[in-house]
Design an enzyme around this catalytic site. Structure first.
Site, PDB file in Angstrom:
ATOM      1  CB  CYS A 122      -0.950  -0.074   1.190  1.00  0.00           C
ATOM      2  SG  CYS A 122      -2.344   1.059   1.157  1.00  0.00           S
ATOM      3  CB  SER A 123       0.554   4.516   1.727  1.00  0.00           C
ATOM      4  OG  SER A 123       0.298   4.046   3.029  1.00  0.00           O
TER       5      SER A 123
END
Length: 340
Positions: A122-123
């Site tokens: 993800c981030s």
């Protein structure tokens, strides 16, 4: 807390060390999804766990998550001289702070120098990018963070669609559950597809969504691009009439526009030609039928306006990098009878 070296000794000397990097305000599933995969992946050669996992942070101790459950971690100082097989940087809202924290970036770079493989969930890609580890590489992150990654780090070749991307020894994955897909793909590369399948089966998840599969649905994509709803009724009509003549002239007539003007406006707003949009909707409906019906691939191809199986197969390979048959094998819903 048991040390990393002790964990390896408890399994076997050759277990592949996997280090997860955490920081305050991570997404819990970004960590525990891949952690579950690596913690239970069997090595077919030794019949023991193929990996030894550890969770580290700058100073160790409890680290907050986006839930009420904090995560215990070991201090990174224990691993600065360790040989690491796979490094995984998890994501979360805290990534927006971590990517500007020089201590976190120094930690990630120090560990990456000792790792055979570097991954993000993800981030977490924002942290890898800030550390310079994605320069010149293809990468993906959660669709909501792709713009931040692209504008903040122009050296990174950002792609919004894939669930995960492997570029050399660096892997990045899209939003949250995509970390599980990436971890299963890593296990398949290291230990073989059979080991990855065993883990997927134990987790009651698919094995595995192809890396090239889109991280968000075509419906959501169309809604995001067509925020005013100008083409919404047209899209519904296309989905209900896949066997009709769907050339641009027919679509333009539905919109009371000339073919040339319609094609120009549609392509400008939706980012793809009307013909490609029709194909995308055909694929979307075919995916649903492959998952939920007992119809044959031939029947589905006809129902979706592909006319024949080969044309549908080529469309699937272009868009999803998987054949209709393999897609059905991975995504058929339970209880659906096999086609005859």
């Amino acid at each position: 807390m048991t040390s990393f070296s002790a964990k390896i000794a408890e399994t076997r000397a050759g277990a592949r060390p996997v280090v997860f990097v955490v920081y305050p305000d991570i997404v819990l599933l970004d960590l525990v999804g891949p952690l579950q995969v690596f913690s239970h992946a069997p090595d077919p050669q030794t019949k023991t766990n193929g990996y030894a996992c550890a969770v580290v942070s700058l100073n160790g101790g409890m680290v907050t998550t986006n839930t009420v459950v904090p995560i215990p971690s070991e201090p990174v100082s224990r691993y600065l001289d360790a040989e690491i097989h796979t490094l995984v940087v998890v994501g979360g809202d805290g990534a927006n702070t971590a990517m500007h924290d020089t201590h976190v970036l120094d930690m990630v770079n120090a560990l990456a120098e000792r790792a055979q493989r570097v991954c993000s969930v993800c981030s977490g890609a924002l942290v890898l990018a800030a550390a310079g580890l994605l320069n010149g590489r293809r990468a993906v992150t959660h669709w909501d963070d792709c713009a931040t990654l692209e504008t903040g780090f122009p050296e990174v070749k950002v792609e919004i669609d894939p669930i995960y991307i492997k570029d050399g020894n660096v892997w990045t994955s899209a939003g949250i559950t995509a970390g599980i897909d990436m971890a299963l793909a890593v296990v398949a590369e290291d230990l073989g597809r059979r080991s990855a399948l065993r883990v997927a089966r134990s987790m009651v998840t698919h094995m595995a969504r192809a890396g090239g599969q889109s991280q968000f649905s075509p419906v959501l994509r169309r809604q995001l691009l067509d925020s005013t709803g100008r083409f919404e009724e047209l899209h519904h009509w296309v989905a209900d009439n896949l066997c009709q003549d769907l050339r641009v002239e027919e679509l333009a007539a539905k919109m009371n526009m000339s073919a040339r003007n319609f094609a120009r406006l549609y392509t400008g707003q939706m980012g793809l030609t009307p013909a490609k949009a029709v194909e995308a909707i055909r694929i979307e409906v075919a995916q649903d039928l492959l998952e939920t019906s007992g119809k044959t691939v031939k029947q589905i191809a006809a129902q979706c306006g592909f006319n024949d199986e080969e044309r549908m197969r080529r469309a699937f390979m272009r868009t999803l990098s998987v054949s209709p048959t393999d897609y059905r094998r991975g995504f058929r819903a339970q209880g659906i009878p096999k086609p005859h």
